[in-house]
Design an enzyme around this catalytic site. Structure first.
Site, PDB file in Angstrom:
ATOM      1  N   CYS A 284       0.624  -1.467  -0.259  1.00 46.23           N
ATOM      2  CA  CYS A 284       0.506   0.272  -0.149  1.00 46.23           C
ATOM      3  C   CYS A 284       1.129   1.391   0.066  1.00 46.23           C
ATOM      4  CB  CYS A 284      -1.045   0.348   1.130  1.00 46.23           C
ATOM      5  SG  CYS A 284      -0.306  -0.280   2.752  1.00 46.23           S
ATOM      6  N   SER A 316       3.626  -1.919   3.807  1.00 47.77           N
ATOM      7  CA  SER A 316       3.007  -0.705   3.566  1.00 47.77           C
ATOM      8  C   SER A 316       4.723  -0.174   2.602  1.00 47.77           C
ATOM      9  CB  SER A 316       3.044   0.148   5.565  1.00 47.77           C
ATOM     10  OG  SER A 316       4.559   0.388   5.582  1.00 47.77           O
ATOM     11  N   ASP A 317       4.455   0.283   2.063  1.00 52.08           N
ATOM     12  CA  ASP A 317       5.677   1.964   1.862  1.00 52.08           C
ATOM     13  C   ASP A 317       6.394   1.820   3.204  1.00 52.08           C
ATOM     14  OD1 ASP A 317       7.364   2.677   0.059  1.00 52.08           O
ATOM     15  OD2 ASP A 317       6.169   3.623  -1.388  1.00 52.08           O
ATOM     16  N   CYS A 318       7.922   2.020   2.890  1.00 46.05           N
ATOM     17  CA  CYS A 318       8.416   2.587   3.662  1.00 46.05           C
ATOM     18  C   CYS A 318       8.049   3.602   4.954  1.00 46.05           C
ATOM     19  CB  CYS A 318       9.798   2.380   3.123  1.00 46.05           C
ATOM     20  SG  CYS A 318      10.353   0.925   2.866  1.00 46.05           S
ATOM     21  N   ALA A 320       6.089   4.149   5.721  1.00 47.89           N
ATOM     22  CA  ALA A 320       3.834   4.634   5.083  1.00 47.89           C
ATOM     23  C   ALA A 320       2.993   4.871   6.335  1.00 47.89           C
ATOM     24  CB  ALA A 320       2.865   4.080   4.119  1.00 47.89           C
TER      25      ALA A 320
END
Ligand SMILES: *[C@@H]1O[C@H](CO)[C@@H](O)[C@H](O)[C@H]1NC(C)=O
Ligand SMILES: *[C@@H]1O[C@H](CO)[C@@H](O)[C@H](O)[C@H]1NC(C)=O
Ligand SMILES: *[C@@H]1O[C@H](CO)[C@@H](O)[C@H](O)[C@H]1NC(C)=O
Ligand SMILES: *[C@@H]1O[C@H](CO)[C@@H](O)[C@H](O)[C@H]1NC(C)=O
Ligand SMILES: *[C@@H]1O[C@H](CO)[C@@H](O)[C@H](O)[C@H]1NC(C)=O
Ligand SMILES: *[C@@H]1O[C@H](CO)[C@@H](O)[C@H](O)[C@H]1NC(C)=O
Length: 799
Positions: A284, A316-318, A320
């Site tokens: 995401c 999650s994206d880093c 996020a």
């Protein structure tokens, strides 16, 4: 400052990324400060380690646990493992750098490895300096391979990258979970990461994603959730395609997407990646989607599992999750952010945020241990499918791979093949190309990247095996190759080098000028502001064009479209080629194409817009044109303005003509389970008299698929590998419906002077439909055209 803790670590970042020439961020990551924390945890965290290939159930102590019992189904083993962990042990699993559980014999695991177009060390999971593997094959950046429109090529590249990934894992230098492919739609030509994607067409991206995931994961065994050789990740879900533009950054951007565009542009690649590709991971994104952070969109994440049958983990994206409170102010506390994402269906956070704040989220009653158990179940299930909890490393073919399977001759040849197939010939006055080798004794290559190995990969590039620069590649063919940079660097802010370049150009028989973009203009965290060539590159081209003996050959590098209108018209520029970021063998491929050893056949996977497009606000997510506010729309499906080169454009040294030799004249939707359909579901009539049916009302989409047989004649003198693109459009132009859309494509060999037949199957429900304003897919009834090149075929669609 909420981030003050991280700021203290900043000093170390320069060290962590010192190996990379670029100072641009290399990571899917919120500001450097956060990135660093992850790296530090990766290296120094208690019980955590960088790449490892250790197995959980190898030790005698561990292998009596039920989670080690291979005779049990994966879900049973995953649950058994969850039940053995303490709360603290569970929390320590919620980061990409997951801690080990020594008392159960479970080693630490690093979830974050990258493999977009070859192994890349953007994440800590891949490390080129911790073992025998010091390099890996760099294939062309995705946008160039996409231009081949060749599914077999996409599959072959993914399989080759997978072999290297698994080999590197076996050597203890890489993980098993990779965060590729990037399948967001290349919606705006300025997007810095558009280069990572297969372009602007949802159907092409969807097709690419399926080949990538299937080729990469190498799923095997039986059962719905099979064993895998590796795990691939569809990213970034969803509507993520802006880095940093104007006042907007990806970390806080609220993508306002209407239901129509969501249904027929933003979502389809993800649906295919999960449903058909059966990817085991979904990432995401940072941005909000209509006011809600993507990782907190419970409705969307649940749909992925419930409706698309997703069996995997959501990452999650880093960082996020940290930004949801810290930057977006969407929640009132960090603990609330954790609660909202875990309950929405995110399973693991890239970064250390959940390690630091989950305990207090529990203590404050924001989440229960059950919320964590859910996430762990998904995570362990994937690890089990990957064999990480097998007692031995196994004896499948891929467990035997090692360093000798990396940087092989075969992979190098495939990287070259991808660059050949993708390169697009944009202009070729009077068949100036191909050059005759016997007529060229002295060639000059001009341009700041002519001898730059770094240009070859674009972003998410690791350490190449043996890069061939344009200079080196040319020298191998024409010993008398001279070079001049012309500009100091790709930004080309000064004319200082022009004089030397002019002298070099004057003396050569043929001049090849390499211009375009590199990561200075377009990359992660950086969108372009202009579509023109950077700095004084155009002046350089002009100066050189006026002194050469013969017209110039212009080669454009980079992922995003460039407005080269000036070159289109300029008679002094005979030929223009786009070579993207051609991978480590790109320098070898360019002379092959220039001298006609390979007949170019790539086609643009993205519209090349004129500079005037930069007046369109990049934050406007609308795909459809809106004349009332002079909004031109986006991509070939909706854009109403002028183009420099259109989607699907690309020449060759041959000329092709098409003949549709067999196609339906009438498609009857009622063919599918006629009785039901006609009697209960009537076609709808719009106010303007146009009829349409909702796709969900069609009983069997399978039965209305049809075949189109096309004869492709190669009227030229050279054999060619040629991409056939089949479009449809409705004959009545209906507001909100695509101007045309791609319904099929196939790459084929066409021998000179011969005709070759190809059959393309069209799935009307999926590819001829379009969403209405409520986000429901509909098929227009009435007359439609099938279009391939200049050839058209009319057919009628009736209910
Ligand atoms: C890669 O491995 C080397 C050698 O073990 C180590 O010094 C370095 O910190 C590692 N890099 C990362 C990013 O973990
Ligand atoms: C950025 O913000 C400034 C100040 O609020 C505003 O004047 C400007 O128009 C904004 N730019 C864009 C591209 O939205
Ligand atoms: C979040 O709040 C901070 C401090 O109140 C403010 O500076 C920042 O602009 C806000 N961010 C957003 C995206 O609203
Ligand atoms: C871009 O190209 C220039 C050469 O013109 C090179 O110095 C620079 O390292 C490259 N930068 C990136 C980020 O690729
Ligand atoms: C070149 O000029 C541009 C715009 O004038 C500027 O943003 C950039 O920093 C300059 N680059 C170099 C390397 O001087
Ligand atoms: C498509 O790519 C595959 C893999 O490189 C190759 O074997 C095949 O020949 C290509 N097809 C055409 C028509 O070029």
């Amino acid at each position: 400052m909420r981030w003050s803790v991280e700021v203290n670590w900043r000093g170390d970042l320069s060290k962590a990324s010192a190996r990379h020439k670029s100072s641009a961020p290399k990571h899917d990551m919120y500001p450097p400060l956060l990135l660093l924390l992850v790296l530090l945890v990766a290296r120094a965290g208690a019980g955590a380690a960088a790449p490892s290939n250790a197995h959980a159930c190898a030790s005698a102590a561990a292998n009596s646990y039920p989670f080690c019992d291979a005779s049990l189904p994966f879900p049973v083993r995953a649950r058994a493992l969850v039940s053995l962990l303490t709360l603290d042990e569970k929390i320590a699993q919620l980061s990409n750098t997951a801690a080990g559980v020594p008392r159960l014999g479970i080693p630490p695991y690093e979830w974050w490895s990258e493999s977009l177009h070859g192994l890349a060390d953007n994440g800590p999971g891949v490390n080129f300096s911790s073992g025998p593997v010091g390099a890996a094959t760099i294939f062309p950046q995705v946008i160039l391979s996409a231009a081949s429109f060749n599914r077999s090529l996409w599959r072959a590249v993914a399989e080759a990258v997978a072999v290297e990934a698994r080999a590197m894992h076996n050597a203890g230098q890489a993980g098993l979970t990779y965060w590729a492919p990037n399948i967001n739609v290349f919606r705006d030509p300025r997007w810095g990461r558009g280069q990572e994607t297969p372009g602007e067409d949802p159907a092409v991206i969807a097709a690419y994603s399926v080949e990538y995931v299937k080729g990469f994961q190498g799923e095997y065994g039986d059962g719905k959730e099979g064993r895998m050789m590796l795990s691939a990740c569809c990213k970034h879900y969803v509507a993520y395609d802006l880095e940093k533009w104007g006042n907007f950054t990806r970390y806080t951007f609220n993508a306002k997407v209407n239901e129509q565009d969501f249904e027929d542009t933003y979502e389809p690649p993800f649906k295919s990646c999960i449903q058909e590709g059966r990817a085991s991971c979904l990432m995401c994104s940072y941005n909000q989607v209509n006011g809600v952070p993507a990782c907190a969109r419970k409705d969307l994440l649940q749909k992925v599992r419930d409706e698309w049958g997703f069996q995997g983990y959501v990452v999650s994206d880093c960082d996020a999750v940290g930004i949801i409170y810290g930057y977006q102010n969407y929640t009132n506390s960090d603990e609330d952010s954790i609660a909202i994402v875990l309950k929405a269906g995110m399973d693991i956070n890239c970064g250390s945020f959940l390690i630091r704040h989950t305990k207090s989220a529990i203590q404050k009653g924001k989440i229960t241990e059950e919320d964590i158990n859910h996430a762990l179940f998904n995570l362990f299930s994937v690890q089990l499918r990957l064999g990480l909890f097998d007692k031995t490393s196994g004896n499948q073919w891929f467990t035997q791979l090692g360093p000798s399977n990396i940087c092989t001759k075969e992979h190098r040849e495939l990287a070259a093949e991808a660059a050949r197939q993708g390169t697009v010939l944009l202009k070729n006055d009077n068949s100036f190309l191909p050059l005759k080798r016997s007529e060229v004794s002295h060639i000059a290559i001009i341009g700041p990247v002519a001898n730059d190995a770094y240009i070859m990969g674009g972003d998410y590039t690791g350490v190449p095996c043996n890069p061939t620069t344009f200079l080196k590649g040319m020298q191998a063919v024409v010993p008398q190759t001279t070079i001049a940079a012309g500009c100091k660097d790709i930004s080309c802010n000064s004319t200082d080098g022009f004089g030397e370049a002019i002298e070099v150009a004057k003396r050569a028989d043929i001049v090849v000028l390499i211009a375009g973009l590199n990561l200075t203009q377009e990359t992660e965290d950086l969108d372009r502001v202009s579509l023109l060539l950077p700095g004084k590159q155009m002046d350089l081209i002009n100066s050189i064009a006026s002194v050469t003996k013969k017209p110039l050959v212009l080669v454009i590098t980079g992922g995003g479209p460039v407005d080269v209108s000036f070159a289109k018209q300029d008679k002094r520029i005979a030929s223009v080629l786009w070579i993207g970021y051609p991978g480590e063998v790109g320098g070898q491929v360019l002379p092959e194409i220039l001298f006609g050893e390979y007949n170019p056949g790539g086609k643009l996977p993205i519209t090349w817009y004129p500079e005037s497009f930069t007046a369109v606000p990049m934050n406007d997510m609308n795909m459809r044109a809106d004349p009332s506010r002079s909004y031109p729309g986006r991509t070939y499906r909706f854009y109403t303005g002028d183009v420099v080169y259109g989607f699907g454009y690309g020449l060759s040294y041959s000329k092709y003509s098409y003949n549709i030799i067999q196609a339906p004249t009438k498609i009857s939707l009622s063919r599918s389970s006629a009785v039901d359909f006609i009697s209960t579901k009537r076609a709808h009539t719009r106010r303007d008299g146009l009829d349409y049916v909702q796709v969900e009302d069609i009983a069997s989409c399978e039965s209305i698929k049809f075949s189109v047989h096309i004869s492709v004649a190669n009227d030229g003198a050279m054999d060619g590998s040629h991409a056939v693109l089949l479009f449809t459009r409705s004959k009545s132009s209906v507001p909100g419906f695509p101007l045309k859309q791609l319904v099929g494509f196939e790459r084929l060999y066409a021998a000179a002077g011969k005709a070759t037949n190809v059959e393309i199957t069209v799935d009307p429900c999926k590819l001829m439909s379009s969403a209405n304003t409520e986000g429901r897919r509909v098929l227009l009834l009435g007359s439609h055209l099938l279009m391939v090149g200049d050839e058209e075929h009319e057919f009628f669609m009736e209910a």
